[in-house]
Write a protein that holds these residues in place. Structure first.
Motif, short mmCIF file in Angstrom:
data_model
loop_
_atom_site.label_atom_id
_atom_site.label_comp_id
_atom_site.label_asym_id
_atom_site.label_seq_id
_atom_site.Cartn_x
_atom_site.Cartn_y
_atom_site.Cartn_z
N LEU A 50 -8.63 6.23 27.59
CA LEU A 50 -7.18 5.52 27.93
C LEU A 50 -6.30 5.89 26.91
O LEU A 50 -6.68 6.27 25.70
CB LEU A 50 -7.26 3.88 27.83
N PRO A 51 -4.95 5.97 27.30
CA PRO A 51 -3.93 6.05 26.29
C PRO A 51 -4.00 4.97 25.16
O PRO A 51 -4.54 3.93 25.43
CB PRO A 51 -2.57 6.05 26.95
N PRO A 52 -3.09 5.21 24.07
CA PRO A 52 -2.86 3.87 22.86
C PRO A 52 -2.53 2.89 23.57
O PRO A 52 -1.75 3.03 24.73
CB PRO A 52 -2.25 4.91 21.97
N GLY A 53 -2.96 1.80 23.15
CA GLY A 53 -2.40 0.48 23.51
C GLY A 53 -1.37 -0.22 22.85
O GLY A 53 -1.11 -1.39 22.85
N ASP A 54 -0.56 0.49 22.37
CA ASP A 54 0.38 -0.15 21.25
C ASP A 54 1.77 -0.05 22.10
O ASP A 54 3.04 0.12 21.36
CB ASP A 54 0.34 0.55 19.91
N GLY A 55 1.91 -0.09 23.22
CA GLY A 55 2.94 -0.19 24.04
C GLY A 55 2.83 -0.42 25.53
O GLY A 55 2.03 -1.10 25.71
N LEU A 56 3.75 0.20 26.42
CA LEU A 56 3.72 -0.15 27.89
C LEU A 56 2.72 0.96 28.45
O LEU A 56 3.10 2.37 27.96
CB LEU A 56 4.96 0.18 28.37
N VAL A 57 1.87 0.84 29.14
CA VAL A 57 1.13 1.63 29.71
C VAL A 57 1.26 1.63 31.28
O VAL A 57 0.96 0.83 31.98
CB VAL A 57 -0.49 1.49 29.66
N ARG A 58 2.09 2.92 31.85
CA ARG A 58 2.26 2.86 33.34
C ARG A 58 1.18 3.65 34.10
O ARG A 58 0.56 4.78 33.62
CB ARG A 58 3.42 3.60 33.41
N VAL A 59 0.58 2.77 34.89
CA VAL A 59 -0.80 3.54 35.60
C VAL A 59 -0.20 3.94 36.93
O VAL A 59 0.40 3.30 38.14
CB VAL A 59 -1.48 2.15 35.84
N TYR A 60 -0.84 5.14 37.28
CA TYR A 60 -0.59 5.45 38.74
C TYR A 60 -1.91 5.78 39.36
O TYR A 60 -2.59 6.55 39.12
CB TYR A 60 0.08 6.96 38.79
N GLU A 84 -11.90 -4.19 24.16
CA GLU A 84 -12.81 -3.70 23.23
C GLU A 84 -12.23 -3.06 22.06
O GLU A 84 -12.91 -3.06 21.16
CB GLU A 84 -13.70 -2.68 24.11
N ARG A 85 -11.07 -2.50 22.26
CA ARG A 85 -10.39 -2.16 21.07
C ARG A 85 -9.58 -3.04 20.37
O ARG A 85 -8.46 -2.68 19.49
CB ARG A 85 -9.58 -0.81 21.62
N GLY A 86 -9.42 -4.33 20.80
CA GLY A 86 -8.43 -5.29 20.05
C GLY A 86 -7.10 -5.22 20.54
O GLY A 86 -6.28 -5.48 19.73
N LEU A 87 -7.20 -4.53 21.81
CA LEU A 87 -5.70 -4.29 22.09
C LEU A 87 -5.38 -5.29 23.65
O LEU A 87 -6.18 -5.41 24.25
CB LEU A 87 -5.22 -2.67 22.50
N LEU A 88 -4.04 -5.42 23.70
CA LEU A 88 -3.50 -6.05 24.96
C LEU A 88 -2.29 -5.37 25.39
O LEU A 88 -1.21 -6.05 25.16
CB LEU A 88 -3.29 -7.66 24.77
N PRO A 89 -2.18 -4.12 25.86
CA PRO A 89 -1.01 -3.51 26.11
C PRO A 89 -0.35 -4.02 27.32
O PRO A 89 -1.23 -4.51 28.27
CB PRO A 89 -1.26 -2.03 26.30
N GLU A 90 0.93 -4.04 27.55
CA GLU A 90 1.42 -4.23 28.91
C GLU A 90 1.22 -3.23 30.09
O GLU A 90 1.41 -1.95 29.79
CB GLU A 90 3.10 -4.41 28.65
N LEU A 91 0.67 -3.67 31.28
CA LEU A 91 0.29 -2.74 32.20
C LEU A 91 1.38 -2.82 33.19
O LEU A 91 1.50 -3.79 33.68
CB LEU A 91 -1.24 -2.95 32.59
N GLU A 92 1.94 -1.84 33.45
CA GLU A 92 2.66 -1.71 34.73
C GLU A 92 2.27 -0.78 35.80
O GLU A 92 2.08 0.42 35.51
CB GLU A 92 4.13 -0.87 34.11
N PHE A 93 1.96 -1.16 36.96
CA PHE A 93 1.25 -0.41 38.13
C PHE A 93 2.11 -0.03 38.95
O PHE A 93 3.14 -0.61 39.53
CB PHE A 93 0.44 -1.53 38.68
N LYS A 94 2.14 1.34 39.15
CA LYS A 94 3.11 2.33 40.22
C LYS A 94 2.38 2.19 41.67
O LYS A 94 1.12 1.69 41.61
CB LYS A 94 3.17 3.56 39.58
N PRO A 95 3.09 2.21 42.64
CA PRO A 95 2.38 2.22 43.90
C PRO A 95 1.31 3.27 44.16
O PRO A 95 1.40 4.25 43.43
CB PRO A 95 3.80 2.62 45.09
#
Length: 231
Positions: A50-60, A84-95
């Motif tokens: 997974l990408p770093p979790g210190d921001g917004l993660v756009r999921v396609y 598991e990495r102690g992170l809680l990023p914002e997840l944005e799900f694309k269609p």
């Protein structure tokens, strides 16, 4: 400081790896700074993918339809892996990819490729994965609606059937008008449904029809792209 934004393309398994890579390359090319795009397979996804979790993660989601895996299982798995990495990023799900919104000229490329396969008088049967006991996802019917726009008046007779749900292929096939039926599987790649559940020539012959089965839509799209087909 601007918010960090990351991009993640997720297929169900490695059968979707080629299409996932194609989407990742397209997204990277379209970004202003050609930023990195991460890729993962849902079935064997690990935190290291997974990408770093210190921001917004756009999921396609490189899926055909917005079923339970995409709407519930995938978001939960991502949250657990990031936790598991102690992170809680914002997840944005694309269609989902099958909605046709993540690729430029998606419907136009497929429509142009299909036009080369379909002679006047041919019927087109789109076959998608059904969900027994639940509301059917909207992507297959919306895709068929777009095909009607792209292919008429060349092809007027089109229908949608489902694996494991109604209307089934057995219900729809007799209603098609053409003697030649071209079947387009609304699937990513060569999985179980393609190997085992496609309508047979024997079934078509019962209704006086002949079948031609095209590659699954994901593979069909990639083939059209490689052949340089444009809308």
């Amino acid at each position: 400081m601007p918010r960090k934004i990351y991009t993640l393309c997720v297929s169900y398994d490695e059968a979707g790896a080629e299409l996932r890579q194609h989407l990742a390359d397209d997204l990277r090319a379209r970004s202003l700074d050609h930023a990195s795009v991460w890729q993962a397979s849902f079935r064997d996804m690990e935190a290291a993918d997974l990408p770093p979790g210190d921001g917004l993660v756009r999921v396609y989601p490189v899926f055909m339809q917005s079923g339970w895996t995409v709407t519930e299982a995938l978001p939960e798995k991502l949250r657990v892996l990031y936790a598991e990495r102690g992170l809680l990023p914002e997840l944005e799900f694309k269609p989902v990819w099958g909605a046709g919104e993540s690729m430029e000229n998606f419907h136009g490329v497929i429509g142009a490729a299909l036009a080369k396969e379909l002679e006047p008088g041919t019927s087109l049967l789109l076959v998608a994965h059904g969900v027994v006991g639940k509301e059917l996802p909207p992507e297959p019917s919306e895709f068929l609606r777009m095909l009607r726009t792209w292919l008429q008046p060349q092809v007027k007779d089109m229908a949608l059937a489902y694996f494991g749900a109604s209307p089934s292929v057995e219900e729809v096939l007799p209603q098609l008008k053409g003697d030649r039926i071209v079947v387009l599987p609304f699937l990513i790649g060569e999985g179980k449904h393609v190997r085992e559940d496609m309508p047979s020539p024997e079934l078509a012959a019962k209704f006086g029809k002949e079948l031609e089965i095209l590659p699954p839509l994901g593979a069909f799209y990639l083939q059209a792209e490689r052949n340089g087909i444009e809308p």
